[in-house]
Motif scaffolding. Structure first.
Motif, PDB file in Angstrom:
ATOM      1  N   ALA A 472       0.847  -1.196   0.000  1.00  0.00           N
ATOM      2  CA  ALA A 472       0.000   0.000   0.000  1.00  0.00           C
ATOM      3  C   ALA A 472       0.881   1.244   0.000  1.00  0.00           C
ATOM      4  O   ALA A 472       2.002   1.234   0.533  1.00  0.00           O
ATOM      5  CB  ALA A 472      -0.931   0.014   1.211  1.00  0.00           C
ATOM      6  N   VAL A 473       0.375   2.306  -0.616  1.00  0.00           N
ATOM      7  CA  VAL A 473       1.074   3.593  -0.662  1.00  0.00           C
ATOM      8  C   VAL A 473       0.072   4.693  -0.323  1.00  0.00           C
ATOM      9  O   VAL A 473      -1.034   4.735  -0.881  1.00  0.00           O
ATOM     10  CB  VAL A 473       1.688   3.856  -2.056  1.00  0.00           C
ATOM     11  N   VAL A 474       0.466   5.560   0.610  1.00  0.00           N
ATOM     12  CA  VAL A 474      -0.384   6.697   0.991  1.00  0.00           C
ATOM     13  C   VAL A 474       0.459   7.957   0.934  1.00  0.00           C
ATOM     14  O   VAL A 474       1.490   8.054   1.615  1.00  0.00           O
ATOM     15  CB  VAL A 474      -0.971   6.509   2.406  1.00  0.00           C
ATOM     16  N   ASP A 475       0.060   8.941   0.116  1.00  0.00           N
ATOM     17  CA  ASP A 475       0.748  10.230   0.050  1.00  0.00           C
ATOM     18  C   ASP A 475       0.075  11.211   0.995  1.00  0.00           C
ATOM     19  O   ASP A 475      -1.160  11.304   1.050  1.00  0.00           O
ATOM     20  CB  ASP A 475       0.716  10.784  -1.374  1.00  0.00           C
ATOM     21  N   VAL A 476       0.913  11.928   1.748  1.00  0.00           N
ATOM     22  CA  VAL A 476       0.411  12.963   2.656  1.00  0.00           C
ATOM     23  C   VAL A 476       0.671  14.311   2.014  1.00  0.00           C
ATOM     24  O   VAL A 476       1.823  14.678   1.754  1.00  0.00           O
ATOM     25  CB  VAL A 476       1.095  12.874   4.029  1.00  0.00           C
ATOM     26  N   GLY A 477      -0.396  15.046   1.736  1.00  0.00           N
ATOM     27  CA  GLY A 477      -0.232  16.310   1.032  1.00  0.00           C
ATOM     28  C   GLY A 477       0.175  16.063  -0.416  1.00  0.00           C
ATOM     29  O   GLY A 477      -0.229  15.085  -1.046  1.00  0.00           O
ATOM     30  N   VAL A 478       1.011  16.942  -0.915  1.00  0.00           N
ATOM     31  CA  VAL A 478       1.499  16.826  -2.292  1.00  0.00           C
ATOM     32  C   VAL A 478       2.917  16.278  -2.242  1.00  0.00           C
ATOM     33  O   VAL A 478       3.839  16.956  -1.795  1.00  0.00           O
ATOM     34  CB  VAL A 478       1.467  18.188  -3.016  1.00  0.00           C
ATOM     35  N   PHE A 479       3.074  15.041  -2.680  1.00  0.00           N
ATOM     36  CA  PHE A 479       4.407  14.430  -2.714  1.00  0.00           C
ATOM     37  C   PHE A 479       5.045  14.789  -4.053  1.00  0.00           C
ATOM     38  O   PHE A 479       4.636  14.296  -5.107  1.00  0.00           O
ATOM     39  CB  PHE A 479       4.307  12.916  -2.550  1.00  0.00           C
ATOM     40  N   ASP A 480       6.052  15.646  -4.002  1.00  0.00           N
ATOM     41  CA  ASP A 480       6.670  16.173  -5.218  1.00  0.00           C
ATOM     42  C   ASP A 480       8.149  15.800  -5.238  1.00  0.00           C
ATOM     43  O   ASP A 480       8.950  16.327  -4.458  1.00  0.00           O
ATOM     44  CB  ASP A 480       6.505  17.686  -5.278  1.00  0.00           C
ATOM     45  N   GLU A 481       8.524  14.898  -6.153  1.00  0.00           N
ATOM     46  CA  GLU A 481       9.916  14.470  -6.254  1.00  0.00           C
ATOM     47  C   GLU A 481      10.805  15.551  -6.845  1.00  0.00           C
ATOM     48  O   GLU A 481      12.037  15.478  -6.724  1.00  0.00           O
ATOM     49  CB  GLU A 481      10.022  13.207  -7.127  1.00  0.00           C
ATOM     50  N   ASN A 482      10.241  16.545  -7.487  1.00  0.00           N
ATOM     51  CA  ASN A 482      11.049  17.567  -8.157  1.00  0.00           C
ATOM     52  C   ASN A 482      11.664  18.568  -7.186  1.00  0.00           C
ATOM     53  O   ASN A 482      12.466  19.415  -7.591  1.00  0.00           O
ATOM     54  CB  ASN A 482      10.182  18.322  -9.179  1.00  0.00           C
ATOM     55  N   THR A 483      11.297  18.473  -5.910  1.00  0.00           N
ATOM     56  CA  THR A 483      11.842  19.415  -4.934  1.00  0.00           C
ATOM     57  C   THR A 483      13.198  18.997  -4.404  1.00  0.00           C
ATOM     58  O   THR A 483      13.812  19.725  -3.619  1.00  0.00           O
ATOM     59  CB  THR A 483      10.871  19.575  -3.751  1.00  0.00           C
ATOM     60  N   GLY A 484      13.685  17.821  -4.806  1.00  0.00           N
ATOM     61  CA  GLY A 484      15.002  17.374  -4.359  1.00  0.00           C
ATOM     62  C   GLY A 484      15.148  15.868  -4.492  1.00  0.00           C
ATOM     63  O   GLY A 484      14.232  15.164  -4.938  1.00  0.00           O
ATOM     64  N   ILE A 485      16.301  15.409  -4.112  1.00  0.00           N
ATOM     65  CA  ILE A 485      16.555  13.963  -4.148  1.00  0.00           C
ATOM     66  C   ILE A 485      15.764  13.303  -3.024  1.00  0.00           C
ATOM     67  O   ILE A 485      15.840  13.741  -1.868  1.00  0.00           O
ATOM     68  CB  ILE A 485      18.054  13.677  -3.997  1.00  0.00           C
ATOM     69  N   PRO A 486      14.975  12.254  -3.321  1.00  0.00           N
ATOM     70  CA  PRO A 486      14.135  11.631  -2.288  1.00  0.00           C
ATOM     71  C   PRO A 486      14.970  10.996  -1.172  1.00  0.00           C
ATOM     72  O   PRO A 486      16.017  10.394  -1.412  1.00  0.00           O
ATOM     73  CB  PRO A 486      13.354  10.565  -3.056  1.00  0.00           C
ATOM     74  N   ILE A 487      14.478  11.120   0.050  1.00  0.00           N
ATOM     75  CA  ILE A 487      15.063  10.453   1.212  1.00  0.00           C
ATOM     76  C   ILE A 487      14.203   9.227   1.503  1.00  0.00           C
ATOM     77  O   ILE A 487      13.005   9.353   1.799  1.00  0.00           O
ATOM     78  CB  ILE A 487      15.094  11.375   2.442  1.00  0.00           C
ATOM     79  N   ILE A 488      14.797   8.041   1.409  1.00  0.00           N
ATOM     80  CA  ILE A 488      14.068   6.793   1.680  1.00  0.00           C
ATOM     81  C   ILE A 488      14.395   6.367   3.103  1.00  0.00           C
ATOM     82  O   ILE A 488      15.538   6.036   3.413  1.00  0.00           O
ATOM     83  CB  ILE A 488      14.465   5.675   0.698  1.00  0.00           C
TER      84      ILE A 488
END
Length: 746
Positions: A472-488
Motif C-alpha cells: 500500500a502507498v499513501v501520500d500525505v499532502g502533495v508528494f513532489d519528487e522535483n523538490t530534491g533527491i528523495p530520502i528513503i
C-alpha cells in the motif's frame, strides 16, 4: 539387478483384441511379407515342405543371405497344392525396396512364391497363423516370439514379439489389485494358471512396455477352480511405471509365453494401504527365499503410522520440532534412544526421494530421555549413564520425489526390520525456523557450536527468500519528487523511531521541503498510519508512506521504498539515525552530484561522540572479510579526514544510484540480523566496481541494531556469529570482491 527398459507400443487396441478385421489368406504360389525392423522381414506362405531344414532366398539375389524357416506347421485345411504353412525371417537391408519373389528349398524340391505387393501388419500375420495352424497356434506364436525376444536390445523385434502375443495368446488369469509402496515398487495380486513362484522378467504393458524384475509367490484361494492359484508379485520398475497405468503383463513360463491382463475393474491401492494387502496373504504365500524376502520387505513398508513405539527391541524415538522451509529444506530436532545399537540407519524419506539423516545430524545430551526410560524393564539394564547423547538436530533437503506426499523417518535395524515415524512439518521461512530452533537451547550447551556450524548455517546459506513487495502507498499532502533527491527512510519499529526523526527533518530548512518516503512493515503500517499522517501534515512535510510485506530488515524496507520513486538518485536512511546538525542534506547531495554513479556515506557516531562507522576496508588476511578501522575511536581522533575512498560504504545512510541498490539486493542472503547483510550488500556493490566514499564532515547519530522479539539476549552474540559464518560461506562460494583500495583522502 537388471535396469528396466521401455519399448514403444505399436498397437493401440486392448490386450487380447483381434486387430485385423479382414485378414489375408494363403493361396497357391502366394506369400506375404511383414517388416519387422529396418533389416528384417517376416515372410509367410504355404506349400509342400517335407522337413524343417528349409532355406529361403528372396528375389534370387546372391547378395541376400539365405534364411532357414523360423516355424512351420501342418495346415488345418490342407489342399493338394499346400500341406504346410511356414514363417521365415529374411535379411532385407533396403526397407524401400519390397520383396517380390522368394524361393523355398527343402533339399529335394524348390518352390517359387510371388510376394504380395502390400506388406501386412504383425497383427495380420498373427491372425493368418491362427487361421491355418489351429491347435499349433500357441506353439507357433511362442516359437516366433522367442526368436524376436532373443535380441532384447532391438526394440522393433521385441515390439513385434509382444504384438504377436497380445494379438492371439488367450488371457491367463487376471490382475485384480495393483498398488505402489512408499519405496516405489509395484505390487500386484490376482490369479493365474501360469505364474511360477520365484524371480523372472516380464514385460509390463502400461502405455509403453517396460521390462521389469518380478518376484512372485502363489497362495491357495478357495474361490478359484482347481488348478488355479492366487498370486502376489513385487515388480521392480525403477519408477518407470505407475500403479494406475498398468494394463497387464507378458511373460515366459513353462516354455511358452503368457498374457495376464488387468481386470476391467482392477483395484488400485494407495501407497499407505499396499503393505496391509501384502500382509493379508503373506503367511499363506509360497515362493523361493529371494522372492519371499522381497515380499516381506514390501510388507514391512510405511503405512502412515508410528511403528517405532511397538518394536520388540529397546529402541524408541520422538520428535520435538519439524520445520519445512519455503525452499523445501527441513530442520528436525528430537531424540533416539538406542542403547544396544540396533539401529543401523535413519533416513528422512518422501515417496521417490530420501536423505540419510544419521550421516548429517548433530547429537546432543538429553538426560531427560534416559531418566524417562530408566525404570522400564527393556531399557533398565542397557542404558549407560555415561552416554546421554540421545538428542539430535538435523538439516536435510529432499530433492525431487512427490512433493505432495507426507515425509517420514525410516529406521533400519540390524535384524533386517524397518520402523517408521510419520512427520508433520510446520511450514515457515528458514530464518524463522532457525530462530525457533535456537530458542530451545541454552547458550552454554556444548553441542551448540556444532549445531550452528553443521545445521543452522547450511540451512540459511541455502535458503531461498521471497523478495519483499509493496502492499500500500499513501501520500500525505502533495508528494513532489522535483523538490530534491528523495530520502528513503526504512524503519522496522515504526512510530517510536519515525516520529522523532520527522520532527528533526521538519526543523531543518533543507529537509523540510525534500520528498520523504517512509517505509514500514505491514503491522507497523496498520498500527501507525493515522499518527504518521497527522505528524506529516502538522509539520508540512512532503511524505509518501509505504507498506512493505515480506521485509525482514531495514534494507528490505529501503529496497521497497526505492521502487516507489522515479528519481535515479536516492538517499537511504535507517529510521534509527538522527542528524547531528542541520544542513547535512544539502552537503550530501552536493558531493553526490560531483560524484555521480558513486555511493557516498556520512560518518555514523554514537551519542557519546565516538565513531560507530567511518568506512569499511577489505581485510588483507585473517578470519574477517571487512575491517571497520575507526570504529570506537573518538570523533576528534579522525577530525582531519576529508572525503575518503573506502571499499564498502554504509547503506544505513548514503546517496547512491537507485539501480545500484536494486541490483545489490537481488537474491541477497538470509541472515538473522541486518549487520552482516549490510556487509554483503556493500561487497556486492564493490564487486560491481561502484566507487564508495566516506564523507566525514557530515555526521549522523545512532545506536546498535535493537534486538527483535525473536532474538533474545542469550542469542544475540550467537546470531551475530551465525551471520558472520553465512557471509563467509556465501563469499567463499564464487563471490570475490573488487580489489581493495588505498586508505587515502580525496
Amino acid at each position: 539387478m537388471r535396469q528396466a527398459t521401455t519399448i514403444d507400443e505399436k498397437t493401440s487396441g486392448p490386450i487380447g483384441s483381434q486387430i485385423a478385421a479382414k485378414p489375408p489368406r494363403f493361396g497357391k504360389g502366394r506369400a506375404f511379407s511383414c517388416r519387422i525392423d529396418p533389416e528384417t522381414v517376416l515372410v509367410l506362405g504355404s506349400g509342400h515342405l517335407r522337413g524343417h531344414a528349409v532355406s529361403v532366398r528372396a528375389d534370387g539375389a546372391a547378395t541376400l543371405r539365405d534364411s532357414s524357416i523360423a516355424a512351420s506347421w501342418a495346415l488345418s485345411a490342407s489342399t493338394p497344392s499346400a500341406t504346410r504353412g511356414f514363417a521365415a525371417l529374411l535379411t532385407q537391408p533396403k526397407p524401400d525396396v519390397p520383396i517380390s519373389m522368394i524361393d523355398v528349398d527343402d533339399g529335394r524340391t524348390r518352390e517359387r512364391f510371388l510376394v504380395a505387393p502390400r506388406p501386412i501388419s504383425i497383427e495380420e500375420a498373427a491372425t493368418l497363423i491362427a487361421q491355418t495352424a489351429a491347435l499349433e497356434t500357441r506353439a507357433i506364436i511362442s516359437r516366433l516370439a522367442d526368436q524376436f525376444m532373443a535380441q532384447p536390445t532391438n526394440r522393433s523385434r521385441v515390439s513385434a514379439g509382444l504384438s504377436l502375443i497380445r494379438a492371439l495368446q488367450p488371457s491367463d488369469g487376471f490382475i485384480e489389485l495393483v498398488g505402489e509402496t512408499h519405496d516405489g515398487v509395484i505390487v500386484i495380486m490376482g490369479w493365474s494358471r501360469a505364474f511360477v513362484p520365484g524371480r523372472f522378467q516380464a514385460y509390463l504393458v502400461a502405455g509403453a512396455t517396460t521390462v521389469a524384475d518380478c518376484f512372485v509367490a502363489n497362495f491357495a484361494r478357495p474361490d478359484l477352480p482347481e488348478g488355479e492359484l492366487g498370486f502376489i508379485a513385487v515388480l521392480e520398475t525403477d519408477g518407470r511405471v505407475r500403479a494406475d497405468t498398468l494394463k497387464g503383463m507378458i511373460y515366459n513360463a513353462g516354455g511358452s509365453w503368457h498374457l495376464t491382463p488387468a481386470h476391467p475393474r482392477v483395484q488400485v491401492s494407495a501407497p499407505l494401504d499396499t503393505p496391509d494387502h501384502i500382509r493379508s496373504v503373506l503367511l499363506e504365500a509360497r515362493a523361493t527365499p529371494e522372492a519371499m524376502l522381497r515380499l516381506r520387505s514390501a510388507a514391512n513398508g510405511f503405512t502412515g503410522k508410528d511403528t517405532v513405539s511397538s518394536l520388540p527391541f529397546p529402541v524408541r524415538m520422538d520428535l520435538d520440532r519439524v520445520f519445512e522451509t519455503d525452499g523445501g529444506d527441513m530442520l528436525i530436532s528430537g531424540w533416539l534412544l538406542d542403547p544396544e545399537n540396533h539401529v543401523t540407519a535413519v533416513k528422512l524419506r518422501r515417496s521417490g526421494t530420501e536423505a540419510r539423516l544419521d550421516e548429517m545430524w548433530t547429537r546432543l545430551d538429553r538426560a531427560d530421555v534416559s531418566q524417562s526410560f530408566a525404570d522400564q524393564p527393556a531399557f533398565r539394564s542397557s542404558i549407560n549413564s555415561d552416554d546421554q547423547a540421545h538428542g539430535f538436530v538435523a538439516h536435510a533437503k529432499l530433492s525431487g520425489g512427490k512433493l505432495d506426499a507426507a515425509p517420514f523417518l525410516e529406521l533400519t535395524l540390524r535384524e533386517g526390520r524397518r520402523a517408521f515415524l510419520p512427520l508433520v512439518p510446520k511450514r515457515m521461512p528458514a530464518r524463522t525456523a532457525a530462530l525457533q530452533q535456537l530458542s530451545l537451547f541454552d547458550a552454554a550447551n556444548w553441542a551448540l557450536p556444532a549445531i550452528v556450524d553443521d545445521q543452522i548455517v547450511p540451512l540459511l546459506c541455502n535458503a531461498a527468500v521471497a523478495a519483499p513487495r509493496m502492499e500500500a502507498v499513501v501520500d500525505v499532502g502533495v508528494f513532489d519528487e522535483n523538490t530534491g533527491i528523495p530520502i528513503i527512510v526504512g524503519s522496522t519499529v515504526g512510530m517510536p523511531e519515525v516520529g522523532p526523526l520527522l520532527a528533526l527533518l521538519a526543523l531543518d530548512p533543507q529537509t523540510h521541503c525534500a520528498p520523504i518516503v517512509i517505509v514500514v512493515g505491514k503491522s507497523a503500517f496498520q498500527r501507525d498510519l493515522v499518527r504518521l499522517r497527522q505528524l506529516a501534515r502538522f509539520y508540512g512535510l512532503s511524505v509518501r508512506l509505504v507498506c512493505a510485506s515480506g521485509a525482514l530488515d531495514r534494507f528490505d524496507l529501503l529496497s521497497v521504498g526505492a521502487e516507489e520513486v522515479s528519481s535515479e538518485t536516492i538517499i537511504t536512511m535507517s529510521g534509527s539515525l538522527i542528524p547531528a546538525a542541520k544542513g547535512w542534506y544539502g552537503a550530501l547531495t552536493a558531493v553526490g552530484l560531483d560524484h555521480i554513479g558513486s555511493v557516498i556515506s556520512p560518518m555514523l557516531a554514537y551519542d557519546d561522540r565516538s565513531v560507530k562507522w567511518a568506512g569499511c576496508w577489505l581485510s588483507e588476511g585473517g578470519d574477517q572479510l571487512l575491517l571497520d578501522r575507526y570504529a570506537g575511536y573518538p570523533l576528534m581522533a579522525i577530525a582531519a579526514l576529508q572525503l575518503t575512498r573506502v571499499d564498502v560504504a554504509s547503506l544505513e545512510c548514503c546517496i547512491m544510484p537507485r539501480a545500484v541498490l536494486r541490483d545489490a539486493m537481488r537474491d541477497c542472503g538470509v541472515y538473522l540480523g541486518s549487520t552482516q547483510k549490510a556487509r554483503e550488500i556493500g561487497l556486492r556493490i564493490n564487486k560491481a566496481g561502484i566507487p564508495a566514499w566516506l564523507l566525514p564532515s557530515i555526521q549522523l547519530l545512532g545506536c546498535d541494531e535493537p534486538l527483535s522479539g525473536e532474538q533474545n539476549g542469550k542469542l544475540a552474540a550467537l546470531a551475530e556469529r551465525i551471520d558472520a559464518e553465512i557471509l563467509k560461506s556465501r563469499w567463499r562460494n564464487g563471490h570475490e570482491p573488487h580489489q581493495s583500495l588505498d586508505r587515502i583522502s580525496a
